[in-house]
Write an enzyme that holds these catalytic residues in place. Structure first.
Site, PDB file in Angstrom:
ATOM      1  N   TYR A   8      62.197 -32.665  18.268  1.00 50.50           N
ATOM      2  CA  TYR A   8      62.971 -32.892  19.488  1.00 50.50           C
ATOM      3  C   TYR A   8      63.842 -31.682  19.859  1.00 50.50           C
ATOM      4  CZ  TYR A   8      62.448 -38.080  19.536  1.00 50.50           C
ATOM      5  OH  TYR A   8      62.001 -39.375  19.612  1.00 50.50           O
ATOM      6  N   CYS A  48      69.421 -39.287  13.757  1.00 53.55           N
ATOM      7  CA  CYS A  48      68.926 -38.032  14.322  1.00 53.55           C
ATOM      8  C   CYS A  48      70.045 -37.461  15.189  1.00 53.55           C
ATOM      9  CB  CYS A  48      67.691 -38.324  15.165  1.00 53.55           C
ATOM     10  SG  CYS A  48      67.016 -36.889  16.013  1.00 53.55           S
ATOM     11  N   ASN A  49      70.551 -36.319  14.797  1.00 49.79           N
ATOM     12  CA  ASN A  49      71.653 -35.712  15.557  1.00 49.79           C
ATOM     13  C   ASN A  49      71.222 -35.349  16.977  1.00 49.79           C
ATOM     14  OD1 ASN A  49      73.921 -34.681  13.317  1.00 49.79           O
ATOM     15  ND2 ASN A  49      71.870 -34.950  12.504  1.00 49.79           N
ATOM     16  N   CYS A  99      71.423 -31.896  10.856  1.00 56.40           N
ATOM     17  CA  CYS A  99      70.135 -32.460  11.282  1.00 56.40           C
ATOM     18  C   CYS A  99      69.624 -33.211  10.062  1.00 56.40           C
ATOM     19  CB  CYS A  99      69.173 -31.335  11.662  1.00 56.40           C
ATOM     20  SG  CYS A  99      67.434 -31.862  11.819  1.00 56.40           S
TER      21      CYS A  99
HETATM   22  N1  DGL Z   1      66.230 -35.001  12.548  1.00 59.03           N
HETATM   23  C1  DGL Z   1      66.680 -34.619  13.795  1.00 59.03           C
HETATM   24  C2  DGL Z   1      68.161 -34.312  13.865  1.00 59.03           C
HETATM   25  O1  DGL Z   1      68.908 -34.859  13.096  1.00 59.03           O
HETATM   26  C3  DGL Z   1      65.901 -33.837  14.776  1.00 59.03           C
HETATM   27  C4  DGL Z   1      64.881 -32.891  14.398  1.00 59.03           C
HETATM   28  C5  DGL Z   1      63.992 -32.516  15.540  1.00 59.03           C
HETATM   29  O2  DGL Z   1      63.193 -33.363  15.911  1.00 59.03           O
HETATM   30  O3  DGL Z   1      64.128 -31.385  16.027  1.00 59.03           O
HETATM   31  O4  DGL Z   1      68.593 -33.565  14.687  1.00 59.03           O
END
Ligand code: DGL
Length: 268
Positions: A42, A73-74, A183
């Site tokens: 993302y 997910c941040n 993340c």
């Molecule tokens: N695990 C995700 C986060 O905490 C996002 C990673 C991604 O999809 O770029 O930001």
């Protein structure tokens, strides 16, 4: 009392770092994990696009009966948490890079924040960073490539080591003594990061245990805690295929053990 599952959402496998803490700390709660493997990563996608993906997943998790949703997910939190809270009647727990504990415990006065571009741009992070800016120097670094390494099970590879060296070096050289894993994929790289950090006095900050405490307190607050004799159910879902789901489950020792003992459901 409410025996419905707590939903745990991530763009992919990273949210398992939070799922594991919930599994350990809330043994009576059923957990429903959703990894949006089809649309991961993302990090560099637009806020609108990420909100659309998260909205779809949240609707599926609510249809499956979730009583609370943890956006583990941040990046998804930065993009969509306001929208989600305004749109659905269940409590949401979001994640944002843990600037506060890093800033309050740093002795060197320099902290490093590793997160995706989407999280660093988000107003949650910007507001918090601004609040602590006169207390510590904050070095931001996009964890470029980290999510892909984790999704592809390459976290202990030579490539992971090189990537970690490259991204951590500026903050280590600047004297950072706290590095925030902003993340949920990044805790899977912690062993490699520790190798790179060596004997420097630097702590990695993983927010997952604090999230477990936050979820426990919200369950109490909303009277949503499961019965003490409730036998929890564990379910894993993905937008991707079965091969991806198998990889996702194998990422967590506890998830793998549950599935191989026939104690977890999996569906797409
Ligand atoms: N695990 C995700 C986060 O905490 C996002 C990673 C991604 O999809 O770029 O930001």
């Amino acid at each position: 009392m409410n025996n419905a599952p707590i939903a745990v959402f991530d763009s992919g496998q990273g949210g398992l770092s939070v799922w594991s803490e919930l599994y350990r700390g809330l043994p009576h709660e059923s957990l429903l994990y959703y990894g949006d493997g089809k649309n991961c990563p993302y990090g560099n996608q637009s806020k609108e696009q990420v909100t659309e993906y998260v909205d779809y997943a949240v609707r599926r998790m609510l249809e499956a009966g979730a009583k609370m949703v943890v956006i583990a997910c941040n990046t998804a939190t930065a993009a969509a948490i306001d929208y989600l809270r305004a749109s659905y009647p269940v409590p949401f727990v979001g994640l944002e890079p843990a600037v506060k504990p890093a800033a309050l415990t740093s002795r060197s006065g320099v902290i490093g924040i590793l997160a995706t571009a989407g999280s660093l741009k988000g107003h949650l992070f910007q507001t918090t960073a601004h609040k602590y800016a006169d207390r510590v120097r904050i070095i931001e670094q996009v964890g470029e490539g980290f999510v892909e390494l984790v999704e592809n099970n390459q976290e202990n590879s030579p490539e992971a080591y090189e990537t970690v060296v490259r991204l951590l070096k500026p903050m280590l050289d600047a004297g950072a003594d706290r590095i925030v894993l902003g993340c949920t994929h990044y805790p899977f790289l912690a062993d490699t990061m520790r190798k790179v950090i060596g004997d420097r006095d630097v702590q990695l900050i993983n927010p997952a245990p604090a999230i477990e405490r936050r979820v426990a307190s919200l369950l109490e607050q909303y009277a949503l805690t499961a019965d003490v004799d409730h036998k929890p159910e564990y379910t894993f879902m993905t937008s991707a295929d079965d091969v991806y789901l198998a990889r996702l489950i194998a990422k967590s020792e506890q998830a793998k053990a549950l599935v191989s003992a026939g104690n977890a459901a999996i569906f797409r």
